[in-house]
Design an enzyme around this catalytic site. Structure first.
Site, mmCIF file in Angstrom:
data_model
loop_
_atom_site.group_PDB
_atom_site.id
_atom_site.type_symbol
_atom_site.label_atom_id
_atom_site.label_comp_id
_atom_site.label_asym_id
_atom_site.label_seq_id
_atom_site.Cartn_x
_atom_site.Cartn_y
_atom_site.Cartn_z
ATOM 1 C CG HIS A 16 40.277 34.720 64.899
ATOM 2 N ND1 HIS A 16 39.733 35.268 63.759
ATOM 3 C CD2 HIS A 16 39.748 35.451 65.916
ATOM 4 C CE1 HIS A 16 38.918 36.260 64.062
ATOM 5 N NE2 HIS A 16 38.907 36.390 65.365
ATOM 6 C CB CYS A 35 41.252 41.508 66.237
ATOM 7 S SG CYS A 35 39.482 41.803 66.231
ATOM 8 C CG HIS A 41 39.555 37.027 70.123
ATOM 9 N ND1 HIS A 41 40.659 37.553 69.478
ATOM 10 C CD2 HIS A 41 38.527 37.154 69.257
ATOM 11 C CE1 HIS A 41 40.298 37.986 68.290
ATOM 12 N NE2 HIS A 41 39.014 37.754 68.108
ATOM 13 C CG HIS A 43 34.751 35.190 67.017
ATOM 14 N ND1 HIS A 43 34.196 36.331 67.547
ATOM 15 C CD2 HIS A 43 35.992 35.529 66.600
ATOM 16 C CE1 HIS A 43 35.060 37.329 67.436
ATOM 17 N NE2 HIS A 43 36.164 36.870 66.873
ATOM 18 C CG ASP A 81 33.345 22.514 66.773
ATOM 19 O OD1 ASP A 81 33.126 23.700 67.114
ATOM 20 O OD2 ASP A 81 32.863 21.538 67.354
ATOM 21 C CG HIS A 82 35.658 22.980 70.483
ATOM 22 N ND1 HIS A 82 34.426 22.904 69.877
ATOM 23 C CD2 HIS A 82 35.435 23.331 71.757
ATOM 24 C CE1 HIS A 82 33.495 23.190 70.758
ATOM 25 N NE2 HIS A 82 34.076 23.467 71.907
ATOM 26 C CD GLU A 130 34.741 37.837 63.693
ATOM 27 O OE1 GLU A 130 34.470 38.739 64.523
ATOM 28 O OE2 GLU A 130 35.850 37.715 63.162
HETATM 29 NI NI NI Z 1 37.858 37.893 66.388
#
Ligand code: NI
Length: 141
Positions: A16, A35, A41, A43, A81-82, A130
């Site tokens: 995100h 962010c 990036h 998590h 997911d992914h 996260e």
């Molecule tokens: Ni983040």
């Protein structure tokens, strides 16, 4: 009536970034720091969904775990997911919901509640972490 709580934990990896379309790139970076990085990036999210309800006398359960797992897999894990939350999940597209832990917890709360059989156990808390240092909790209030 004996009320109990049951918590299921799922995990998913997702990317995100935080970006408000009304702000310039520089302003987004000032507001959201790392962010806001344009290349996103990731998590490894851990999500705990807690449901609440009366213990059914014969089964000793408050929810059919298969029902809960089906909803969590179909409506949450398989979608997230992914995935890139900003690009792959329409509700988190730019200009709509920011993909924060708070908004994810609220979104998952409402999604799972909608997916569970009517008249049964109710979702009462969703926690989205996260990482081990940051989590957000939504209780439907
Ligand atoms: Ni983040």
């Amino acid at each position: 009536m004996a009320i109990a709580y049951l918590t299921r934990r799922i995990s998913f990896a997702a990317a995100h970034r935080y970006r408000l379309p009304e702000l310039s790139d520089e302003e987004n970076t000032r507001r959201f720091g790392l962010c806001a990085r344009p290349n996103y990036h990731g998590h490894s999210y851990a999500c705990e969904v807690t449901v609440r309800g009366p213990i059914e006398e014969r089964s000793g359960m408050i929810v059919d775990l298969a029902d809960l797992d089906r909803v969590l897999e179909r409506d949450v894990r398989s979608r997230f997911d992914h995935a890139n939350l900003n690009l792959d999940i329409p509700e988190f597209a730019e200009g709509r919901l920011m993909p924060t832990g708070e908004n994810l917890a609220r979104f998952i709360f409402e999604t799972v509640q909608r997916g569970l059989p009517a008249g049964g156990a109710m979702v009462c808390e969703v926690r989205v972490a996260e990482d081990t240092a940051l989590s957000a909790t939504y209780r439907g209030e």
